[in-house]
Design a protein around this motif. Sequence first.
Motif, PDB file in Angstrom:
ATOM      1  N   ALA A  10       0.791  -1.213   0.030  1.00 52.87           N
ATOM      2  CA  ALA A  10      -0.081   0.010  -0.020  1.00 52.87           C
ATOM      3  C   ALA A  10       0.972   1.307  -0.061  1.00 52.87           C
ATOM      4  CB  ALA A  10      -0.917  -0.004   1.207  1.00 52.87           C
ATOM      5  N   SER A  11       0.623   2.279  -0.958  1.00 56.73           N
ATOM      6  CA  SER A  11       1.331   3.423  -1.160  1.00 56.73           C
ATOM      7  C   SER A  11       0.845   4.172  -2.116  1.00 56.73           C
ATOM      8  CB  SER A  11       2.941   3.090  -1.150  1.00 56.73           C
ATOM      9  OG  SER A  11       3.596   4.196  -0.863  1.00 56.73           O
ATOM     10  N   MET A  12       1.436   5.273  -2.561  1.00 58.11           N
ATOM     11  CA  MET A  12       1.244   6.310  -3.737  1.00 58.11           C
ATOM     12  C   MET A  12       1.771   5.583  -5.010  1.00 58.11           C
ATOM     13  SD  MET A  12       1.775  10.235  -4.199  1.00 58.11           S
ATOM     14  CE  MET A  12       3.272  10.163  -5.126  1.00 58.11           C
ATOM     15  N   LEU A  13       0.769   5.673  -5.829  1.00 56.04           N
ATOM     16  CA  LEU A  13       1.247   4.896  -7.230  1.00 56.04           C
ATOM     17  C   LEU A  13       2.079   6.094  -8.080  1.00 56.04           C
ATOM     18  CD1 LEU A  13       1.070   2.566  -9.334  1.00 56.04           C
ATOM     19  CD2 LEU A  13      -0.955   3.711 -10.077  1.00 56.04           C
ATOM     20  N   ASP A  14       3.287   5.837  -8.348  1.00 55.97           N
ATOM     21  CA  ASP A  14       3.790   6.749  -9.000  1.00 55.97           C
ATOM     22  C   ASP A  14       3.586   6.889 -10.465  1.00 55.97           C
ATOM     23  OD1 ASP A  14       5.872   8.816  -9.282  1.00 55.97           O
ATOM     24  OD2 ASP A  14       7.436   7.470  -9.628  1.00 55.97           O
ATOM     25  N   ASN A  15       3.849   5.739 -11.269  1.00 56.73           N
ATOM     26  CA  ASN A  15       3.781   5.486 -12.563  1.00 56.73           C
ATOM     27  C   ASN A  15       3.392   4.289 -13.058  1.00 56.73           C
ATOM     28  OD1 ASN A  15       6.293   4.257 -12.975  1.00 56.73           O
ATOM     29  ND2 ASN A  15       7.185   6.400 -13.047  1.00 56.73           N
ATOM     30  N   VAL A  16       2.855   3.802 -14.022  1.00 60.55           N
ATOM     31  CA  VAL A  16       3.016   2.908 -14.824  1.00 60.55           C
ATOM     32  C   VAL A  16       3.108   3.144 -16.394  1.00 60.55           C
ATOM     33  CG1 VAL A  16       1.224   1.058 -15.544  1.00 60.55           C
ATOM     34  CG2 VAL A  16       0.987   1.996 -13.503  1.00 60.55           C
ATOM     35  N   LYS A  17       4.059   2.304 -16.799  1.00 61.09           N
ATOM     36  CA  LYS A  17       4.653   2.378 -18.443  1.00 61.09           C
ATOM     37  C   LYS A  17       4.574   1.408 -19.047  1.00 61.09           C
ATOM     38  CE  LYS A  17       8.312   4.304 -16.113  1.00 61.09           C
ATOM     39  NZ  LYS A  17       9.792   4.321 -15.715  1.00 61.09           N
ATOM     40  N   HIS A  18       4.338   1.506 -20.351  1.00 67.21           N
ATOM     41  CA  HIS A  18       4.211   0.278 -21.141  1.00 67.21           C
ATOM     42  C   HIS A  18       5.895   0.273 -21.967  1.00 67.21           C
ATOM     43  CE1 HIS A  18       2.672  -1.897 -24.933  1.00 67.21           C
ATOM     44  NE2 HIS A  18       2.634  -2.792 -23.804  1.00 67.21           N
ATOM     45  N   LYS A  19       6.734  -0.610 -21.572  1.00 67.86           N
ATOM     46  CA  LYS A  19       7.841  -0.307 -21.957  1.00 67.86           C
ATOM     47  C   LYS A  19       8.529  -1.586 -22.567  1.00 67.86           C
ATOM     48  CE  LYS A  19      10.650  -0.555 -17.898  1.00 67.86           C
ATOM     49  NZ  LYS A  19      11.345   0.233 -16.989  1.00 67.86           N
ATOM     50  N   GLY A  20       9.584  -1.633 -23.303  1.00 68.96           N
ATOM     51  CA  GLY A  20      10.172  -2.638 -23.877  1.00 68.96           C
ATOM     52  C   GLY A  20      10.972  -2.681 -25.291  1.00 68.96           C
ATOM     53  N   ILE A  21      11.904  -3.405 -25.760  1.00 63.73           N
ATOM     54  CA  ILE A  21      12.246  -3.272 -27.192  1.00 63.73           C
ATOM     55  C   ILE A  21      11.670  -4.627 -27.904  1.00 63.73           C
ATOM     56  CG2 ILE A  21      14.127  -3.588 -28.591  1.00 63.73           C
ATOM     57  CD1 ILE A  21      15.828  -2.242 -26.402  1.00 63.73           C
ATOM     58  N   ILE A  22      12.027  -5.906 -27.256  1.00 62.79           N
ATOM     59  CA  ILE A  22      11.394  -6.798 -28.035  1.00 62.79           C
ATOM     60  C   ILE A  22      10.071  -7.239 -27.129  1.00 62.79           C
ATOM     61  CG2 ILE A  22      11.643  -9.401 -28.549  1.00 62.79           C
ATOM     62  CD1 ILE A  22      14.674  -8.665 -28.635  1.00 62.79           C
ATOM     63  N   PHE A  23       9.890  -7.312 -25.875  1.00 59.32           N
ATOM     64  CA  PHE A  23       8.827  -7.782 -25.256  1.00 59.32           C
ATOM     65  C   PHE A  23       8.203  -6.417 -24.715  1.00 59.32           C
ATOM     66  CE2 PHE A  23      11.442 -11.598 -25.145  1.00 59.32           C
ATOM     67  CZ  PHE A  23      10.301 -12.612 -25.769  1.00 59.32           C
ATOM     68  N   LYS A  24       7.062  -5.937 -25.048  1.00 59.58           N
ATOM     69  CA  LYS A  24       6.516  -4.815 -24.392  1.00 59.58           C
ATOM     70  C   LYS A  24       5.983  -5.376 -23.109  1.00 59.58           C
ATOM     71  CE  LYS A  24       7.379  -1.592 -27.553  1.00 59.58           C
ATOM     72  NZ  LYS A  24       7.916  -0.216 -27.094  1.00 59.58           N
TER      73      LYS A  24
END
Length: 160
Positions: free
Chosen positions: A58-72
Amino acid sequence: MNIFVFRIKHLQFLFHLTSYNIMAKRVVLIILAVLIAGLFTFLYIRYYVPYSDSGVKASMLDNVKHKGIIFKTYEGELIQSGFRPGQQGLQSNEFQFSIEDKELAIKLMSLSGQNVKLHYKEYYGALPWRGYTKFIVDSIVAASPAVPSQGQEIPPYTGE
C-alpha cells in the motif's frame, strides 16, 4: 584407396556392439535424461512457481509504463515513504512491479498519484515476456485519492 580402407577398418571398433558398450550407452542416456529432467524442473520452479503467492503493498502509485524493445510489458512503481532506522528524516522506498493484464495496467494508469493497495505475487526469477521484475501485480485491493499534507505550504518564489 588404401588410406580410405585403412580408416574404415580402424573406425569399426566404434560400431562394434558388445554388452559392455550397450550398458555404457544406457548409463549415459539415463544420466542425460536425469540431468535434462532436473534442468527443466529447476527452470519451471524458478520462473513459474510463486515464491510468495499472496502479498499486498500500500502506497502512492507513482507511474505505470508500457515499455520494452522486444517484449512490451507494463511496469509500475509505488513510492513508499516512512522512517528508516539508523537514518535521519523521511526516506522513500520504491517498489517496482510488473503487470501481466492489460486492462489492469490501464486502470492503474488512471490511478497514478493516488494511494492504492495492490495484490501481487513474487517469483524467484523474472521472465522477459512477463515483466522486468519478480513482482507481478494481479489486482487492485483498494484505491483512494492522495491526502494533501497538513503542514505549512511554501510560498512561491518571487525573486526577492
